[in-house]
Write a protein that holds these residues in place. Sequence first.
Motif, PDB file in Angstrom:
ATOM      1  N   UNK A   1       6.726  15.430   0.956  1.00 51.31           N
ATOM      2  CA  UNK A   1       4.984  15.287   0.732  1.00 51.31           C
ATOM      3  C   UNK A   1       4.230  13.753   0.946  1.00 51.31           C
ATOM      4  N   UNK A   2       4.709  12.821  -0.177  1.00 50.23           N
ATOM      5  CA  UNK A   2       4.006  12.040  -0.451  1.00 50.23           C
ATOM      6  C   UNK A   2       4.035  10.700   0.608  1.00 50.23           C
ATOM      7  N   UNK A   3       5.337  11.416   1.786  1.00 48.42           N
ATOM      8  CA  UNK A   3       5.727  10.530   2.334  1.00 48.42           C
ATOM      9  C   UNK A   3       5.034   9.506   3.453  1.00 48.42           C
ATOM     10  N   UNK A   4       4.266  10.775   4.404  1.00 48.48           N
ATOM     11  CA  UNK A   4       3.190  10.510   5.133  1.00 48.48           C
ATOM     12  C   UNK A   4       2.422   9.768   5.055  1.00 48.48           C
ATOM     13  N   UNK A   5       1.542   9.909   3.718  1.00 45.83           N
ATOM     14  CA  UNK A   5       0.633   8.871   3.344  1.00 45.83           C
ATOM     15  C   UNK A   5       0.626   7.535   3.214  1.00 45.83           C
ATOM     16  N   UNK A   6       2.425   7.796   2.182  1.00 45.29           N
ATOM     17  CA  UNK A   6       2.399   5.869   2.596  1.00 45.29           C
ATOM     18  C   UNK A   6       2.385   4.986   3.441  1.00 45.29           C
ATOM     19  N   UNK A   7       3.326   6.004   4.493  1.00 44.51           N
ATOM     20  CA  UNK A   7       3.645   5.287   6.108  1.00 44.51           C
ATOM     21  C   UNK A   7       2.270   4.990   6.813  1.00 44.51           C
ATOM     22  N   UNK A   8       1.341   5.884   6.220  1.00 35.53           N
ATOM     23  CA  UNK A   8       0.463   5.718   6.704  1.00 35.53           C
ATOM     24  C   UNK A   8      -0.432   3.914   6.370  1.00 35.53           C
ATOM     25  N   UNK A   9      -0.324   4.152   5.348  1.00 34.83           N
ATOM     26  CA  UNK A   9      -0.581   2.817   4.242  1.00 34.83           C
ATOM     27  C   UNK A   9      -0.474   1.731   5.348  1.00 34.83           C
ATOM     28  N   UNK A  10       1.340   1.914   5.184  1.00 34.12           N
ATOM     29  CA  UNK A  10       2.446   0.629   5.528  1.00 34.12           C
ATOM     30  C   UNK A  10       1.255   0.449   6.867  1.00 34.12           C
ATOM     31  N   UNK A  11       1.356   0.835   7.285  1.00 37.33           N
ATOM     32  CA  UNK A  11       1.248   1.095   9.209  1.00 37.33           C
ATOM     33  C   UNK A  11      -0.452  -0.036   9.173  1.00 37.33           C
ATOM     34  N   UNK A  12      -1.334   0.657   8.294  1.00 33.49           N
ATOM     35  CA  UNK A  12      -2.571  -0.188   8.500  1.00 33.49           C
ATOM     36  C   UNK A  12      -2.600  -1.453   8.002  1.00 33.49           C
ATOM     37  N   UNK A  13      -1.771  -1.669   6.851  1.00 35.79           N
ATOM     38  CA  UNK A  13      -1.507  -3.564   6.439  1.00 35.79           C
ATOM     39  C   UNK A  13      -0.532  -3.945   7.640  1.00 35.79           C
ATOM     40  N   UNK A  14      -0.321  -3.284   7.918  1.00 36.39           N
ATOM     41  CA  UNK A  14       1.170  -4.232   9.322  1.00 36.39           C
ATOM     42  C   UNK A  14       0.001  -3.919  10.526  1.00 36.39           C
ATOM     43  N   UNK A  15      -0.634  -3.498  10.597  1.00 35.20           N
ATOM     44  CA  UNK A  15      -2.262  -3.669  11.786  1.00 35.20           C
ATOM     45  C   UNK A  15      -2.737  -4.874  11.565  1.00 35.20           C
ATOM     46  N   UNK A  16      -3.704  -4.715  10.170  1.00 37.58           N
ATOM     47  CA  UNK A  16      -4.199  -5.841  10.082  1.00 37.58           C
ATOM     48  C   UNK A  16      -3.094  -7.431   9.560  1.00 37.58           C
ATOM     49  N   UNK A  17      -2.469  -7.349   9.517  1.00 37.79           N
ATOM     50  CA  UNK A  17      -1.316  -8.688   9.566  1.00 37.79           C
ATOM     51  C   UNK A  17      -1.462  -8.950  11.209  1.00 37.79           C
ATOM     52  N   UNK A  18      -1.136  -7.772  11.410  1.00 41.74           N
ATOM     53  CA  UNK A  18      -0.594  -8.591  13.072  1.00 41.74           C
ATOM     54  C   UNK A  18      -2.195  -9.282  13.566  1.00 41.74           C
ATOM     55  N   UNK A  19      -3.231  -8.045  13.308  1.00 42.63           N
ATOM     56  CA  UNK A  19      -4.520  -9.108  13.314  1.00 42.63           C
ATOM     57  C   UNK A  19      -5.023 -10.367  13.111  1.00 42.63           C
ATOM     58  N   UNK A  20      -4.214 -10.586  12.646  1.00 44.22           N
ATOM     59  CA  UNK A  20      -5.244 -11.317  11.659  1.00 44.22           C
ATOM     60  C   UNK A  20      -4.128 -13.161  12.003  1.00 44.22           C
ATOM     61  N   UNK A  21      -2.796 -12.728  13.013  1.00 41.65           N
ATOM     62  CA  UNK A  21      -1.510 -13.862  13.359  1.00 41.65           C
ATOM     63  C   UNK A  21      -1.786 -14.058  14.474  1.00 41.65           C
ATOM     64  N   UNK A  22      -2.688 -13.022  15.272  1.00 45.37           N
ATOM     65  CA  UNK A  22      -3.411 -12.902  16.411  1.00 45.37           C
ATOM     66  C   UNK A  22      -4.278 -14.465  16.533  1.00 45.37           C
ATOM     67  N   UNK A  23      -4.468 -14.347  15.333  1.00 49.57           N
ATOM     68  CA  UNK A  23      -5.899 -15.017  15.160  1.00 49.57           C
ATOM     69  C   UNK A  23      -6.009 -16.545  15.634  1.00 49.57           C
ATOM     70  N   UNK A  24      -4.428 -16.447  14.351  1.00 50.72           N
ATOM     71  CA  UNK A  24      -4.120 -17.769  14.255  1.00 50.72           C
ATOM     72  C   UNK A  24      -3.839 -18.081  15.427  1.00 50.72           C
ATOM     73  N   UNK A  25      -2.995 -17.690  16.234  1.00 47.46           N
ATOM     74  CA  UNK A  25      -2.283 -17.785  16.807  1.00 47.46           C
ATOM     75  C   UNK A  25      -3.686 -18.363  18.058  1.00 47.46           C
ATOM     76  N   UNK A  26      -4.291 -17.837  18.372  1.00 46.14           N
ATOM     77  CA  UNK A  26      -5.316 -18.088  19.334  1.00 46.14           C
ATOM     78  C   UNK A  26      -6.084 -19.383  18.931  1.00 46.14           C
TER      79      UNK A  26
END
Length: 281
Positions: free
Chosen positions: A66-91
């Motif tokens: 029951x708790x696992x989907x919420x944890x995965x959503x939080x981790x996915x959101x964190x990864x998306x933010x990190x990818x966006x930051x890395x894309x900004x740095x690469x640009x």
Amino acid sequence: MTARNALLGLAMAALTVQAAQASSIPVVSAGRSSAPTTGAAIAPAPVVNPNVNTAVVTPVSTDSGVEQPAVLLNQLGALQREVMELRGLVEEQGNAIDRILKENRDRYLDLDRRISQLSGSAESASGTSMSAVPKNTAVSSSAGNISPDVAQAAAKKAGDVLYHDTFQLIRDRKFPEAVAGLKTYIERYPSGTYVDNAQYWLGEVYLAQGNLKTAKEAFALLLEKYPFSDKRADATYKLGQVYDRQGDRVKAKEYLQKAIKDFAGSSAARLADVYLRNLEG
């Protein structure tokens, strides 16, 4: 007789009670259905006080599923933010690299322009100094008691002076005098220290004067006559420029690519690479 019948009735009742207690058949209450239980004690139902208000508490599941989907959503959101930051740095880094490359190209082109200007200055300076250079600058070994070694050293020194004076004419943009000085040096000192350099700068002076045909001949003669000259890379690159200015882009690309391939790592190769990109782009 009546008493006797009463005694018999009591006896029969007692036997019936004993038989009922010994029997394994369960007694089922009316209105309730339950599975028969053999030999098991039936626990009494709890007595609920109707006066006490009791709340029914639903147990909370602690299953990890029951708790696992919420944890995965939080981790996915964190990864998306990190990818966006890395894309900004690469640009940002990509833009910085492009800016540096452009600045370097501009510097190479500016350097080439300055060299051409200096070559023009040297030519004009050469003409001025030629009037001060005696015609018989080369020292003959047969003159007087001068030994061959001394005569050779004196001739080398006189040739070096002539070349440096001529080069100063190029810096001063006295092109006609510089052409005369370079030709004199090449004729008098065919084995001189700077003979291949003199041949190269002769092409540079002609190029600065806009005499493309003669400049092309001078650079081509350097490649043909001085196979071990340090100026071959520069002459190859300049031939690419001359052909481009003459409108022959095929030949221009041929010599520019040759300069890049045969003289990799040299300043002429880097200039040829920049020129070729501008030519193609």
